[in-house]
Each structure stands twice: as C-alpha cells, then as structure tokens.
Write a protein that holds these residues in place. Structure first.
Motif, PDB file in Angstrom:
ATOM      1  N   UNK A   9      57.108  25.926  64.054  1.00 47.75           N
ATOM      2  CA  UNK A   9      55.835  26.377  63.470  1.00 47.75           C
ATOM      3  C   UNK A   9      55.726  25.917  62.018  1.00 47.75           C
ATOM      4  N   UNK A  10      56.787  26.120  61.253  1.00 51.83           N
ATOM      5  CA  UNK A  10      56.769  25.690  59.848  1.00 51.83           C
ATOM      6  C   UNK A  10      56.671  24.171  59.759  1.00 51.83           C
ATOM      7  N   UNK A  11      57.403  23.469  60.614  1.00 55.07           N
ATOM      8  CA  UNK A  11      57.339  22.002  60.615  1.00 55.07           C
ATOM      9  C   UNK A  11      55.925  21.511  60.918  1.00 55.07           C
ATOM     10  N   UNK A  12      55.263  22.131  61.869  1.00 57.77           N
ATOM     11  CA  UNK A  12      53.889  21.725  62.183  1.00 57.77           C
ATOM     12  C   UNK A  12      52.966  21.969  60.987  1.00 57.77           C
ATOM     13  N   UNK A  13      53.179  23.085  60.289  1.00 54.21           N
ATOM     14  CA  UNK A  13      52.408  23.345  59.076  1.00 54.21           C
ATOM     15  C   UNK A  13      52.665  22.303  58.008  1.00 54.21           C
ATOM     16  N   UNK A  14      53.923  21.947  57.820  1.00 53.64           N
ATOM     17  CA  UNK A  14      54.272  20.919  56.833  1.00 53.64           C
ATOM     18  C   UNK A  14      53.687  19.565  57.216  1.00 53.64           C
ATOM     19  N   UNK A  15      53.728  19.243  58.484  1.00 55.55           N
ATOM     20  CA  UNK A  15      53.153  17.970  58.945  1.00 55.55           C
ATOM     21  C   UNK A  15      51.644  17.948  58.737  1.00 55.55           C
ATOM     22  N   UNK A  16      51.003  19.073  58.973  1.00 50.93           N
ATOM     23  CA  UNK A  16      49.561  19.173  58.755  1.00 50.93           C
ATOM     24  C   UNK A  16      49.245  18.958  57.273  1.00 50.93           C
ATOM     25  N   UNK A  17      50.005  19.636  56.398  1.00 43.52           N
ATOM     26  CA  UNK A  17      49.800  19.478  54.953  1.00 43.52           C
ATOM     27  C   UNK A  17      50.101  18.052  54.509  1.00 43.52           C
ATOM     28  N   UNK A  18      51.123  17.466  55.071  1.00 41.67           N
ATOM     29  CA  UNK A  18      51.564  16.123  54.705  1.00 41.67           C
ATOM     30  C   UNK A  18      50.484  15.086  55.009  1.00 41.67           C
ATOM     31  N   UNK A  19      49.752  15.304  56.095  1.00 39.22           N
ATOM     32  CA  UNK A  19      48.736  14.330  56.516  1.00 39.22           C
ATOM     33  C   UNK A  19      47.358  14.617  55.949  1.00 39.22           C
ATOM     34  N   UNK A  20      47.195  15.684  55.186  1.00 43.60           N
ATOM     35  CA  UNK A  20      45.888  16.026  54.582  1.00 43.60           C
ATOM     36  C   UNK A  20      45.581  15.121  53.425  1.00 43.60           C
TER      37      UNK A  20
END
Length: 165
Positions: free
Chosen positions: A154-165
């Motif tokens: 869950x945290x990784x998906x959040x980080x990936x989402x932020x990373x690609x913003x």
C-alpha cells in the motif's frame, strides 16, 4: 528421534525438509536478525524463479508456498516448542517475494520495498500485532508477514503514485 539443541543448528534443520524450508534454506540460522536474513534470501529465489515462471505462475507458486508454509512453520514451531521461533523465516521469504512481484523491477524500488517490508514486519502496526499475539500456529506465523507485505505494498503504491505525479 533427534535431540533438539537449545539453539537450532544445521543438524536440526537438515533432519527434516519442513525444518530446512521453514528456516529459509539455512538463512534463519543467522545469529543476527534472522528475519532480515530470510527476507534477503527471497532475492535469489525470486530472481531464479521469475524468469522461469512469469508473473501469473509466480503468483500461483507464492499462494502454494504460503499454504505449504503453514505446515512447514507449524511443524517446525512444534518441534522447537516455540510457535514463531525467530529462525523460522519461510514467512518472510514468501511475503517479500510477493512484494517483489508488484514493484518496479529496479534496484531502487527493490531497496525501498525491502525497507518498508522490514519496517512493518518489525513494527507490527494494527492489526498485525493483534493477530501475531493471538494466532499461535503455522497460519499465524504466515499471516503476520502477509499483512506486513500488504502494508508495504500500500505504501509502495502511494510512493509510486507520488513519484509519477
């Protein structure tokens, strides 16, 4: 019948295939941070199996490894008289391989995934600690690491989402 040592050793884990697997092919014998050693043992196993199986079959294999791990870990915990002995690391291996399956296949993201998984496996936020203290069998051993993997994903998906913003 084998006489159990106070601290499990190679003789003990080689006396039954379930013990060998529960101890992560020996990685659980690490005198320092066996859970971390077990998590690290997931890397070569993942890199060996992933090209052979592909993502879908790897997921099937991990479900099978989880189910078999319930028995491995229960049998080993009973033999040692400690349901979740620190050297039992099959749970870390299976859970961390699951995480590796769903993160970008780069050294950076593997490192982030490793750190997050170890954080949640050691910290045991709710409900992980709740289940860890109440379910004392092979399923309990496997479950808390599966939940730690879910938190990490869950945290990784959040980080990936932020990373690609």
């Amino acid at each position: 019948m084998i006489t159990l040592p106070k601290t499990p050793n190679w003789r003990f884990i080689s006396s039954h295939p379930a013990y060998f697997l529960a101890f992560g092919f020996g990685s659980g014998l690490s005198p320092f941070a066996p859970g971390t050693a077990g998590s690290l043992a997931a890397f070569p196993l993942y890199f060996l199996l992933m090209p052979l199986l592909g993502q879908t079959m790897m997921l099937v294999a991990l479900v099978a490894a989880f189910i078999m791990g319930i028995w491995f870990c229960d049998k080993t915990g009973r033999a040692l008289g400690v349901a979740d002995h620190g050297g039992i690391v099959w749970d870390e291996i299976v859970a961390f391989m699951l995480i590796l399956l769903f993160v970008p296949q780069t050294l950076f993201w593997f490192g982030v995934a490793f750190g997050l998984f170890r954080l949640f496996d050691i910290w045991k936020p709710f409900p992980i600690r709740y289940f860890d203290t109440r379910i004392k069998n092979g399923f309990g051993v496997m479950l808390d690491d599966l939940l730690a993997a879910a938190y990490a994903l869950i945290v990784l998906q959040g980080l990936l989402w932020l990373w690609t913003k």
